[in-house]
Write an enzyme that holds these catalytic residues in place. Sequence first.
Site, PDB file in Angstrom:
ATOM      1  N   ASP A 176      25.184  92.918 -22.276  1.00 61.49           N
ATOM      2  CA  ASP A 176      24.055  91.907 -22.819  1.00 61.49           C
ATOM      3  C   ASP A 176      24.191  91.515 -23.901  1.00 61.49           C
ATOM      4  OD1 ASP A 176      22.732  92.226 -19.883  1.00 61.49           O
ATOM      5  OD2 ASP A 176      22.204  94.250 -20.627  1.00 61.49           O
ATOM      6  N   PHE A 177      23.983  89.919 -23.996  1.00 65.62           N
ATOM      7  CA  PHE A 177      23.112  89.557 -25.831  1.00 65.62           C
ATOM      8  C   PHE A 177      24.588  89.473 -26.049  1.00 65.62           C
ATOM      9  CE2 PHE A 177      19.383  91.749 -24.269  1.00 65.62           C
ATOM     10  CZ  PHE A 177      18.699  91.400 -23.809  1.00 65.62           C
ATOM     11  N   ARG A 178      25.748  89.295 -25.937  1.00 62.47           N
ATOM     12  CA  ARG A 178      26.771  89.021 -26.620  1.00 62.47           C
ATOM     13  C   ARG A 178      27.212  90.197 -27.098  1.00 62.47           C
ATOM     14  NH1 ARG A 178      28.893  84.067 -25.350  1.00 62.47           N
ATOM     15  NH2 ARG A 178      27.641  82.551 -25.280  1.00 62.47           N
ATOM     16  N   LEU A 179      26.874  91.416 -26.926  1.00 61.68           N
ATOM     17  CA  LEU A 179      27.073  92.673 -27.554  1.00 61.68           C
ATOM     18  C   LEU A 179      28.216  93.439 -26.228  1.00 61.68           C
ATOM     19  CD1 LEU A 179      23.778  93.849 -28.852  1.00 61.68           C
ATOM     20  CD2 LEU A 179      25.533  92.494 -30.059  1.00 61.68           C
TER      21      LEU A 179
END
Length: 201
Positions: A176-179
């Site tokens: 999620d959220f490019r994490l």
Amino acid sequence: MTTRSGIFAGDDPFALARTWLSDAQSVEPNDPNAIALSTVDADGSPNVRMVLLKDILDDSFVFYTNYGSVKAREIDHAGKAAFVLHWKSLRRQIRVRGVTARAEGPEADAYFASRSLKSRLGAWASRQSQPLGARTDLMAEVARQTLRLGPNPPRPPFWGGYRITPLEIEFWADGDFRLHDRFRWLRPTPGAAWTVTRLSP
């Protein structure tokens, strides 16, 4: 000690790669074993193309090609290659960099024999990566090879496999959220122990 769990768990990166490929086979609509294979030419300029990964062994990854192709000439010159397996449906990928060796003999013969007759005849007819005047020329050569070789053509001497024995494998999964989650398996030489490191996304 790097902590890994869930889809990243395990002590064998080849077993983990086979598990991920198996996961992809049920959801990826086309060619879940397609890899983007990267090579370099004599000047160090990179090349990349899609090929099909045909086996994950206990120590290497295997694909097949015409030994006269650009990719084969570049692999033979450099002795190294890299590829990425990307599954859009799973939001996962595997990156591999390593050293190469030809995979010939019985294993190449067996894989060639498993291909459809038309694919086997096509391998004989195609001068891969060489200029072609027209598709009709290619089809005429297929017809000529069909008459010459009959219903059970042997593996051409100019066609076979390559093993990529990795020195680096990275397993990546979308977050999620490019994490994203990334784990790199690294070793200095084939057969050496792996060091596993979690990487920042």
